[in-house]
Design a protein around this motif. Sequence first.
Motif, PDB file in Angstrom:
ATOM      1  N   PHE A 141      44.283  32.144  49.099  1.00 21.71           N
ATOM      2  CA  PHE A 141      43.236  33.084  48.563  1.00 21.71           C
ATOM      3  C   PHE A 141      43.886  34.365  48.638  1.00 21.71           C
ATOM      4  O   PHE A 141      43.479  35.243  47.649  1.00 21.71           O
ATOM      5  N   HIS A 142      44.330  34.832  49.578  1.00 20.32           N
ATOM      6  CA  HIS A 142      44.734  36.377  49.892  1.00 20.32           C
ATOM      7  C   HIS A 142      46.083  36.534  48.921  1.00 20.32           C
ATOM      8  O   HIS A 142      45.709  37.790  48.434  1.00 20.32           O
ATOM      9  N   ASN A 143      46.687  35.790  48.675  1.00 17.10           N
ATOM     10  CA  ASN A 143      47.600  36.057  47.576  1.00 17.10           C
ATOM     11  C   ASN A 143      47.205  36.578  46.322  1.00 17.10           C
ATOM     12  O   ASN A 143      47.709  37.344  45.746  1.00 17.10           O
ATOM     13  N   VAL A 144      46.076  35.827  45.889  1.00 21.73           N
ATOM     14  CA  VAL A 144      45.231  36.008  44.682  1.00 21.73           C
ATOM     15  C   VAL A 144      44.673  37.386  44.792  1.00 21.73           C
ATOM     16  O   VAL A 144      44.787  38.041  43.923  1.00 21.73           O
ATOM     17  N   THR A 145      44.150  37.710  45.983  1.00 21.59           N
ATOM     18  CA  THR A 145      43.290  39.107  46.035  1.00 21.59           C
ATOM     19  C   THR A 145      44.404  40.033  45.851  1.00 21.59           C
ATOM     20  O   THR A 145      44.174  41.030  45.414  1.00 21.59           O
ATOM     21  N   TRP A 146      45.556  40.064  46.584  1.00 21.17           N
ATOM     22  CA  TRP A 146      46.635  40.746  46.641  1.00 21.17           C
ATOM     23  C   TRP A 146      47.088  41.110  44.974  1.00 21.17           C
ATOM     24  O   TRP A 146      47.671  42.090  44.725  1.00 21.17           O
ATOM     25  N   LEU A 147      47.145  40.028  44.340  1.00 25.92           N
ATOM     26  CA  LEU A 147      47.701  40.024  42.893  1.00 25.92           C
ATOM     27  C   LEU A 147      46.813  40.704  41.931  1.00 25.92           C
ATOM     28  O   LEU A 147      47.025  41.429  41.029  1.00 25.92           O
ATOM     29  N   CYS A 148      45.289  40.394  42.132  1.00 25.47           N
ATOM     30  CA  CYS A 148      44.607  40.889  41.120  1.00 25.47           C
ATOM     31  C   CYS A 148      43.408  42.053  41.924  1.00 25.47           C
ATOM     32  O   CYS A 148      42.817  42.633  41.217  1.00 25.47           O
ATOM     33  N   GLY A 149      43.598  42.212  43.289  1.00 25.10           N
ATOM     34  CA  GLY A 149      42.534  43.060  43.853  1.00 25.10           C
ATOM     35  C   GLY A 149      41.378  42.300  44.274  1.00 25.10           C
ATOM     36  O   GLY A 149      40.964  41.208  43.884  1.00 25.10           O
ATOM     37  N   PHE A 150      40.712  42.573  45.401  1.00 25.90           N
ATOM     38  CA  PHE A 150      39.810  41.901  46.027  1.00 25.90           C
ATOM     39  C   PHE A 150      38.653  41.580  45.148  1.00 25.90           C
ATOM     40  O   PHE A 150      38.099  40.417  45.161  1.00 25.90           O
ATOM     41  N   GLU A 151      38.027  42.843  44.901  1.00 27.62           N
ATOM     42  CA  GLU A 151      36.700  42.642  43.952  1.00 27.62           C
ATOM     43  C   GLU A 151      37.049  41.972  42.607  1.00 27.62           C
ATOM     44  O   GLU A 151      36.095  41.052  42.102  1.00 27.62           O
ATOM     45  N   ASN A 152      38.099  42.219  42.093  1.00 31.50           N
ATOM     46  CA  ASN A 152      38.301  41.427  40.704  1.00 31.50           C
ATOM     47  C   ASN A 152      38.705  40.004  41.119  1.00 31.50           C
ATOM     48  O   ASN A 152      37.957  39.333  40.069  1.00 31.50           O
ATOM     49  N   THR A 153      39.098  39.686  42.081  1.00 30.17           N
ATOM     50  CA  THR A 153      39.411  38.190  42.308  1.00 30.17           C
ATOM     51  C   THR A 153      38.042  37.689  42.429  1.00 30.17           C
ATOM     52  O   THR A 153      37.746  36.519  41.809  1.00 30.17           O
ATOM     53  N   LEU A 154      36.957  38.227  43.040  1.00 32.03           N
ATOM     54  CA  LEU A 154      35.680  37.765  43.539  1.00 32.03           C
ATOM     55  C   LEU A 154      34.873  37.698  41.903  1.00 32.03           C
ATOM     56  O   LEU A 154      33.929  36.677  41.597  1.00 32.03           O
ATOM     57  N   ALA A 155      35.037  38.677  41.196  1.00 30.58           N
ATOM     58  CA  ALA A 155      34.322  38.705  39.808  1.00 30.58           C
ATOM     59  C   ALA A 155      34.972  37.689  38.975  1.00 30.58           C
ATOM     60  O   ALA A 155      34.216  37.246  38.241  1.00 30.58           O
ATOM     61  N   ASN A 156      36.065  37.412  39.068  1.00 36.07           N
ATOM     62  CA  ASN A 156      36.663  36.401  38.248  1.00 36.07           C
ATOM     63  C   ASN A 156      36.360  35.053  38.554  1.00 36.07           C
ATOM     64  O   ASN A 156      36.164  34.368  37.365  1.00 36.07           O
ATOM     65  N   PHE A 157      35.927  34.814  39.492  1.00 33.21           N
ATOM     66  CA  PHE A 157      35.245  33.624  39.834  1.00 33.21           C
ATOM     67  C   PHE A 157      34.089  33.322  38.979  1.00 33.21           C
ATOM     68  O   PHE A 157      33.860  32.154  38.611  1.00 33.21           O
ATOM     69  N   MET A 158      33.372  34.260  38.833  1.00 34.10           N
ATOM     70  CA  MET A 158      31.959  34.178  38.054  1.00 34.10           C
ATOM     71  C   MET A 158      32.463  34.461  36.580  1.00 34.10           C
ATOM     72  O   MET A 158      31.935  33.641  35.564  1.00 34.10           O
ATOM     73  N   LEU A 159      33.333  35.333  36.184  1.00 36.18           N
ATOM     74  CA  LEU A 159      33.365  35.906  34.815  1.00 36.18           C
ATOM     75  C   LEU A 159      34.496  35.149  34.037  1.00 36.18           C
ATOM     76  O   LEU A 159      34.456  34.942  32.727  1.00 36.18           O
ATOM     77  N   GLN A 160      35.577  34.695  34.597  1.00 33.44           N
ATOM     78  CA  GLN A 160      36.647  34.170  34.118  1.00 33.44           C
ATOM     79  C   GLN A 160      37.046  32.983  35.121  1.00 33.44           C
ATOM     80  O   GLN A 160      38.294  32.826  35.545  1.00 33.44           O
TER      81      GLN A 160
END
Length: 218
Positions: A141-160
């Motif tokens: 999970f953290h690898n994805v947040t570091w790749l995309c940004g924490f807020e972006n990662t959570l937003a992507n769950f809903m939007l992408q």
Amino acid sequence: MNSKERVMRAISHKETDRVPFDMFATGPENKRSIMKYCNKKSFEELYLHLGIDLWELDPMPYVGEKRFYCGEEADYWGITQKAYNDGDSSNQCPLRDVSSVDEVESYPWPDIKDFSDEFIESDIDSHNNFAIIGGVWAPIFHNVTWLCGFENTLANFMLQPEVSHALLRKVTDFWVDYTNKVLEKGKGKIQIIENCNDFGTQNSLIMSPEIFREFIKP
């Protein structure tokens, strides 16, 4: 009862002479400070002095080509130290603007062939009185947040959601390969494999149970 026997009995819910001890999440600098304070010459001497029962293998070193992002040296994910230091911001994250599965697929993901397993077997054999932890961090999970940004990662769950699934699959596939390589080189001498992901804050979950079940649990 030696350390390995103590840990394995505890895992099997059997009585031990004492509770097994570990120094999990104590970084090398802190360990060196404790080692100096205790007047010990090595981590192994320190562990024996303190009664530590588990020995964590060092991560496999990356031996591939150096990576860079925006002119700055990056790690094997393509992430710079600035991104790690920044925490919640996506300014330094290489996939902060990702918007398609194709972009995920074309990203230069780390290859397990670029990691050396040269020292695993000797490290295990040198510490065979301890219970061995395989040294697989796997913060998916953290690898994805570091790749995309924490807020972006959570937003992507809903939007992408399709992008989120693709990102998590790529990161997971790497850590599965990494774990298999460690276990193969360990030849049955590794007792524990770790997986270090955080899904909670001091007050609540980071995401809803529904989001966790859809994206993370698989």
